[in-house]
Design a protein around this motif. Structure first.
Motif, PDB file in Angstrom:
ATOM      1  N   VAL A  22       0.843  -1.193   0.000  1.00 21.59           N
ATOM      2  CA  VAL A  22       0.000   0.000   0.000  1.00 21.59           C
ATOM      3  C   VAL A  22       0.882   1.248   0.000  1.00 21.59           C
ATOM      4  O   VAL A  22       0.660   2.205  -0.743  1.00 21.59           O
ATOM      5  N   GLU A  23       1.913   1.187   0.845  1.00 21.47           N
ATOM      6  CA  GLU A  23       2.854   2.305   0.955  1.00 21.47           C
ATOM      7  C   GLU A  23       3.536   2.557  -0.390  1.00 21.47           C
ATOM      8  O   GLU A  23       3.671   3.694  -0.832  1.00 21.47           O
ATOM      9  N   HIS A  24       3.930   1.456  -1.046  1.00 23.45           N
ATOM     10  CA  HIS A  24       4.596   1.575  -2.335  1.00 23.45           C
ATOM     11  C   HIS A  24       3.653   2.165  -3.381  1.00 23.45           C
ATOM     12  O   HIS A  24       4.040   3.013  -4.183  1.00 23.45           O
ATOM     13  N   ASP A  25       2.404   1.704  -3.381  1.00 18.79           N
ATOM     14  CA  ASP A  25       1.414   2.220  -4.336  1.00 18.79           C
ATOM     15  C   ASP A  25       1.205   3.709  -4.122  1.00 18.79           C
ATOM     16  O   ASP A  25       1.049   4.479  -5.072  1.00 18.79           O
ATOM     17  N   ARG A  26       1.197   4.105  -2.851  1.00 15.41           N
ATOM     18  CA  ARG A  26       0.991   5.513  -2.525  1.00 15.41           C
ATOM     19  C   ARG A  26       2.176   6.353  -3.034  1.00 15.41           C
ATOM     20  O   ARG A  26       1.994   7.409  -3.618  1.00 15.41           O
ATOM     21  N   GLU A  27       3.374   5.817  -2.802  1.00 15.05           N
ATOM     22  CA  GLU A  27       4.596   6.510  -3.249  1.00 15.05           C
ATOM     23  C   GLU A  27       4.595   6.648  -4.771  1.00 15.05           C
ATOM     24  O   GLU A  27       4.933   7.689  -5.316  1.00 15.05           O
ATOM     25  N   ARG A  28       4.183   5.588  -5.420  1.00 17.45           N
ATOM     26  CA  ARG A  28       4.124   5.597  -6.875  1.00 17.45           C
ATOM     27  C   ARG A  28       3.084   6.608  -7.355  1.00 17.45           C
ATOM     28  O   ARG A  28       3.320   7.358  -8.305  1.00 17.45           O
ATOM     29  N   ALA A  29       1.945   6.632  -6.677  1.00 20.25           N
ATOM     30  CA  ALA A  29       0.894   7.576  -7.038  1.00 20.25           C
ATOM     31  C   ALA A  29       1.392   9.014  -6.887  1.00 20.25           C
ATOM     32  O   ALA A  29       1.100   9.883  -7.703  1.00 20.25           O
ATOM     33  N   ARG A  30       2.173   9.232  -5.821  1.00 20.08           N
ATOM     34  CA  ARG A  30       2.721  10.572  -5.578  1.00 20.08           C
ATOM     35  C   ARG A  30       3.619  11.000  -6.749  1.00 20.08           C
ATOM     36  O   ARG A  30       3.519  12.120  -7.250  1.00 20.08           O
ATOM     37  N   LEU A  31       4.483  10.069  -7.195  1.00 15.06           N
ATOM     38  CA  LEU A  31       5.382  10.363  -8.311  1.00 15.06           C
ATOM     39  C   LEU A  31       4.601  10.590  -9.599  1.00 15.06           C
ATOM     40  O   LEU A  31       4.907  11.476 -10.386  1.00 15.06           O
ATOM     41  N   GLU A  32       3.584   9.763  -9.803  1.00 16.64           N
ATOM     42  CA  GLU A  32       2.776   9.900 -11.012  1.00 16.64           C
ATOM     43  C   GLU A  32       2.054  11.236 -11.033  1.00 16.64           C
ATOM     44  O   GLU A  32       1.942  11.882 -12.075  1.00 16.64           O
ATOM     45  N   LEU A  33       1.585  11.645  -9.855  1.00 16.97           N
ATOM     46  CA  LEU A  33       0.888  12.928  -9.766  1.00 16.97           C
ATOM     47  C   LEU A  33       1.855  14.075 -10.086  1.00 16.97           C
ATOM     48  O   LEU A  33       1.546  14.968 -10.875  1.00 16.97           O
ATOM     49  N   ALA A  34       3.040  14.002  -9.478  1.00 20.46           N
ATOM     50  CA  ALA A  34       4.037  15.052  -9.711  1.00 20.46           C
ATOM     51  C   ALA A  34       4.368  15.157 -11.195  1.00 20.46           C
ATOM     52  O   ALA A  34       4.464  16.241 -11.768  1.00 20.46           O
ATOM     53  N   GLU A  35       4.502  13.977 -11.823  1.00 23.95           N
ATOM     54  CA  GLU A  35       4.835  13.951 -13.244  1.00 23.95           C
ATOM     55  C   GLU A  35       3.688  14.517 -14.078  1.00 23.95           C
ATOM     56  O   GLU A  35       3.905  15.264 -15.033  1.00 23.95           O
TER      57      GLU A  35
END
Ligand code: GTP
Ligand code: MG
Length: 315
Positions: free
Chosen positions: A255-268
């Motif tokens: 879940v933590e990893h998915d959240r981190e990935r979502a954060r990066l995707e949002l930034a991008e």
């Protein structure tokens, strides 16, 4: 039209998926719009990164892993990223040939991605292609990349499990420490163990891993010896990948990893939107004028950017 295409991809239609992947690779705007519609159907695949020096045997290992996962009744997608010029194309050809034995298996989809034009395009294309495989319902997606930390090809953030491949001969172990790979790899593989010296590298690596001051509940990354050419050690590697997945699930890491990935995707995505907004919102004449001012050193890049952004925010 795109909804139809999305439905076909979700149903596992290979031709629609391949067409979308081609569009993504070419940077077609329409393809990225279709990808948006596919987004709700993604997030189920387990993504595994396979990284290491050129020629370490990553493709051979991936090929052997495909067989192992298929044995376990899992469907597999493979994205091989080639950061070299599309003109040379050698590695891609190699990958295709190496994984060819799986090409008649409907449970396997292999795709190579090469650089196309714009900077950062490769990583974006690769992430898109991983999403398509995810949307198709592949259980496991293996992503092969050369090296870690080369920003333009770094898609390690996509992977929940990162496998780092090294060989007995090269001075890989020392290089790795510099690149900080000890920190990011979840599983280490010493491939070409048939060549001797692998045990020595394993001990060296384990000693380095032990020196890391890790939290008590943190998991020590396993070091596995493989001979990808004959499949030795590959089942163990498959087992460790699945074990790491269980570990993440039970520790909330997934879940933590998915959240981190979502954060990066949002930034991008924000960056992308801003870029589009700026290039469409500022008239060409004033952009050209700033470019000229920059070229003549009358203004700094930062100041020019601030001026452009100001024009947009407070017209
Ligand atoms: N002796 C030995 N050779 C291997 C082994 N695994 C792979 N090779 C050979 O190493 C060479 C490179 O293998 P690849 O799988 O193409 O390596 P790669 O890391 O994918 O290479 P790039 O994608 O070009 O970076 C090939 O000739 C393989 O046959 C192994 O376990 N033992
Ligand atoms: Mg390869």
């Amino acid at each position: 039209m795109t909804v139809e295409q999305v439905n076909r991809i979700v149903a596992g239609d290979v031709r629609s998926a391949a067409r979308l992947m081609r569009g993504i690779e070419n940077g077609d705007r329409g393809a990225f719009e279709t990808l948006e519609k596919l987004y709700p159907h993604t997030g189920r695949a387990y993504i595994v990164g396979v990284t290491g020096a050129p020629g370490a045997g990553k493709s051979t290992l991936v090929d052997a892993l495909i067989a192992a996962f298929r044995q376990s009744d899992m469907t597999v997608g493979v994205v091989a990223i080639d950061p070299t010029s599309p003109l040379t194309g050698g590695a891609i050809l190699g990958d295709r040939v190496r994984m060819q034995r799986h090409c008649t298996d409907p449970g396997v989809f292999v795709r190579s991605v090469a650089t196309r034009g714009w900077l950062g395009g490769l990583a974006r294309a690769a992430a898109g292609i991983v999403s398509v495989m995810d949307g198709m319902g592949k259980d496991i997606v293996l992503v092969e990349t050369v090296g870690i930390g080369q920003q333009e090809v770094d898609v390690t953030y996509l992977a929940s499990t990162s496998v780092f491949v090294l060989t007995p001969d090269s001075g890989d172990a020392i290089q790795m420490m510099k690149a900080g790979i000890l920190e990011v790899a979840d599983i280490f593989v010493i491939n070409k163990a048939d060549q001797g010296g692998a045990l020595h590298v394993k001990m060296e690596l384990q000693a380095m891993l032990n020196m890391k001051d890790s939290l008590p509940e943190e998991r020590q990354p396993p070091v596995i010896l493989t001979e990808a050419v004959n499949g030795r050690g590959v089942e163990e590697l498959e087992g460790e990948i699945l074990k790491h997945r269980e570990f993440l699930v039970s520790h909330g890491g997934l879940v933590e990893h998915d959240r981190e990935r979502a954060r990066l995707e949002l930034a991008e995505a924000i960056e992308g939107s801003l870029r589009d907004y700026i290039s469409s919102g500022v008239d060409k004449a004033s952009q050209d004028k700033l470019v000229e001012d920059l070229a003549q050193r009358r203004i700094s890049p930062r100041a020019a950017a601030a001026e452009l952004v100001n024009q947009l925010i407070r017209p």
